[in-house]
Design an enzyme around this catalytic site. Structure first.
Site: not given
Ligand SMILES: CC(C)(COP(=O)([O-])OP(=O)([O-])OC[C@H]1O[C@@H](n2cnc3c(N)ncnc32)[C@H](O)[C@@H]1OP(=O)([O-])[O-])[C@@H](O)C(=O)NCCC(=O)NCCSC(=O)C[C@@](C)(O)CC(=O)[O-]
Ligand SMILES: NC(=O)C1=CN([C@@H]2O[C@H](COP(=O)(O)OP(=O)(O)OC[C@H]3O[C@@H](n4cnc5c(N)ncnc54)[C@H](OP(=O)(O)O)[C@@H]3O)[C@@H](O)[C@H]2O)C=CC1
Length: 424
Positions: A80, A265, A281, A378
């Site tokens: 997006e 969202k 995940d 956007h």
């Molecule tokens: C899009 C902006 C940032 C423009 O805003 P602008 O006023 O044109 O930005 P600016 O020119 O003043 O720049 C400010 C800073 O924004 C960044 N920036 C600025 N332009 C860019 C670009 N092209 N690519 C990467 N970064 C950019 C960049 O960091 C920049 O700093 P600088 O680098 O200039 O020092 C602004 O209009 C904005 O924040 N809009 C909101 C957009 C948004 O939220 N989109 C999400 C998708 S919509 C949705 O799915 C969710 C929603 C909205 O429905 C959720 C809700 O309802 O709550």
């Molecule tokens: N409802 C849900 O969200 C569900 C999600 N999943 C899936 O489960 C997966 C994640 O499971 P997860 O248990 O994290 O994966 P893993 O089993 O791959 O990893 C965990 C394992 O890593 C080992 N490990 C090594 N270093 C560390 C550390 N520093 N900290 C913790 N563990 C360590 C541990 O033992 P060891 O080495 O003995 O393995 C541990 O059990 C995702 O892919 C997800 O999509 C699965 C079912 C349902």
């Protein structure tokens, strides 16, 4: 490392890649993976089933983030437009006051064991609790690695719940999963304990699976925005007006689930993008976030108020269930490169960064929504996509997109009309 890279977005892709490789001190493998093709067929075939190919997302980096006093580059994978720009914009506003502060719970997941047909559910509950220590030990035996790293089953709780098919005894294993997301780890423990629970309850154990309502694993982030950051000289509103309108936008989401769904969202736009980039995940994250938002009637995961100095005080709290080890995170070379860019030492640190990204995303969207509206930013960024979908190629893409932005009419039909005109 300084994440404040003004105008980063104006650089060509190749130069951006080099800048990030340099700033994040990326390994040669990571840099190569980012510029390459990602998953090969053989690797992809182990990640999922019936694989016929792979699907590419753009890998972007949000700039300007400072979290707990440390500058961060944020890898994001999303289809997006304007999400990455918006996150960078909000992070730029926040860093004027030091950026984001976070607080993260220990990484505790819950596994549920469901027992049905239990004759005396309350007595069964007491029998399980009496055996708590033995059951915890048995759970820990399933995952010595996790225990070695300081994790393991920390507690057992038992609930008796009323359901449409009668009372059930539900045992919760509270497991510290350290740096893992924990799904596999806690499911193994739940399955191992099932026969014991069956014996203790005298009922039938049917389900043994983790809960995605990971409310023992909450992450919180806060930031403060001075009003002057919220409006520039071209704005129709003063900074104070934008600030107050953002508080009204939050209140709208608190009072109306139709609005709260979109508000949240917007938060997940950012969180999912980082979750996707790191091959975590995102469905687990989504499920946990929305059910947490619904705990007292569905409302906002963020909150906004005006502080004593007249600044906008912003905060977020939500469950974050991601891992820096395990799951599929290590299988995708680009995701591993994204982890290098993120540069976190633990799942807890990653959770704080994700909460900050969610808050930034929401703040940017609300600022735009209550001032110039969402379409200006956007749709301007989406204009090129529309031009391509209308059939524009090469120089035509910019020509069609800039005409639409100039004329303030950005849409598919308009892109097609301009292209037709250009081709006459
Ligand atoms: C899009 C902006 C940032 C423009 O805003 P602008 O006023 O044109 O930005 P600016 O020119 O003043 O720049 C400010 C800073 O924004 C960044 N920036 C600025 N332009 C860019 C670009 N092209 N690519 C990467 N970064 C950019 C960049 O960091 C920049 O700093 P600088 O680098 O200039 O020092 C602004 O209009 C904005 O924040 N809009 C909101 C957009 C948004 O939220 N989109 C999400 C998708 S919509 C949705 O799915 C969710 C929603 C909205 O429905 C959720 C809700 O309802 O709550
Ligand atoms: N409802 C849900 O969200 C569900 C999600 N999943 C899936 O489960 C997966 C994640 O499971 P997860 O248990 O994290 O994966 P893993 O089993 O791959 O990893 C965990 C394992 O890593 C080992 N490990 C090594 N270093 C560390 C550390 N520093 N900290 C913790 N563990 C360590 C541990 O033992 P060891 O080495 O003995 O393995 C541990 O059990 C995702 O892919 C997800 O999509 C699965 C079912 C349902």
């Amino acid at each position: 490392m300084d994440s404040r890279i003004s105008g980063f977005y104006k650089l060509p892709v190749e130069e951006r890649r080099e800048t990030i490789a340099d700033l994040a001190d990326l390994s040669a493998e990571a840099t190569e993976a980012i510029g390459g093709t990602g998953l090969d067929d053989d690797r992809a075939d182990t990640v999922s089933e019936n694989v016929i190919g792979t699907l590419e997302y753009p890998l972007s980096v949000a700039t300007n983030f400072r979290v707990d006093g440390e500058d961060r580059l944020i890898p994001m994978a999303i289809e997006e437009t304007s999400v990455v720009a918006a996150a960078s914009y909000a992070a730029r506003m926040a860093r004027t006051q030091g950026g984001f502060e976070t607080e993260v719970d220990a990484p505790r997941m819950i596994a549920q064991i469901q027992a049905v047909d239990v004759a005396d559910p309350q007595a069964a509950r007491m029998r399980i609790l009496k055996e708590k220590e033995r059951l915890q030990e048995l759970a820990d035996e399933q995952d010595p690695t996790l225990v070695k790293f300081g994790g393991g089953c920390e507690d057992i709780e038992v609930r008796v719940i009323d359901t449409p098919t009668g009372q059930m005894v539900v045992t919760h294993l509270i497991v510290n999963v350290q740096d893992a997301m924990g799904g596999n780890a806690v499911n193994t423990m739940a399955e191992a304990l099932a026969p014991e629970i069956e014996a203790l309850t005298g009922g039938d154990v049917e389900m043994r699976i983790l809960s995605n309502l990971a409310d023992r694993r909450l992450a919180r982030a806060t930031c403060t925005i001075p009003p002057e950051e919220l409006a520039d000289e071209d704005s129709e509103f003063t900074g104070e007006e934008v600030r107050d309108r953002i508080v009204d936008a939050w209140a709208f989401a608190m009072g109306d689930p139709y609005r709260a769904a979109t508000h949240n969202k917007g938060i997940m736009n950012g969180i999912d993008a980082v979750t996707t980039a790191t091959f975590n995940d995102w469905r687990a994250m989504e499920a946990g976030a929305h059910v947490y938002a619904a705990r007292d009637g569905y409302d906002s995961l963020t909150s906004y108020e005006v502080d004593a100095d007249g600044n906008l005080a912003c905060s977020i709290e939500l469950p974050i269930q991601v891992g820096t080890v395990g799951g599929a995170t290590g299988l995708q070379p680009v995701a591993q490169a994204a982890m290098e860019i993120l540069d976190v030492d633990s799942a807890e640190e990653m959770a704080g960064v994700l909460a900050s990204v969610g808050l930034a995303q929401n703040l940017a969207a609300l600022r735009a929504l209550v001032s110039e509206g969402i379409q200006q930013g956007h749709m301007s960024l989406h204009a090129q996509n529309l031009a391509i979908q209308a059939g524009a190629e090469g120089d035509q893409i910019d020509a069609v997109a800039s005409r639409m932005i100039e004329e303030g009419d950005i849409g598919q039909a308009q892109a097609e009309a301009i292209l037709e005109e250009l081709e006459e």
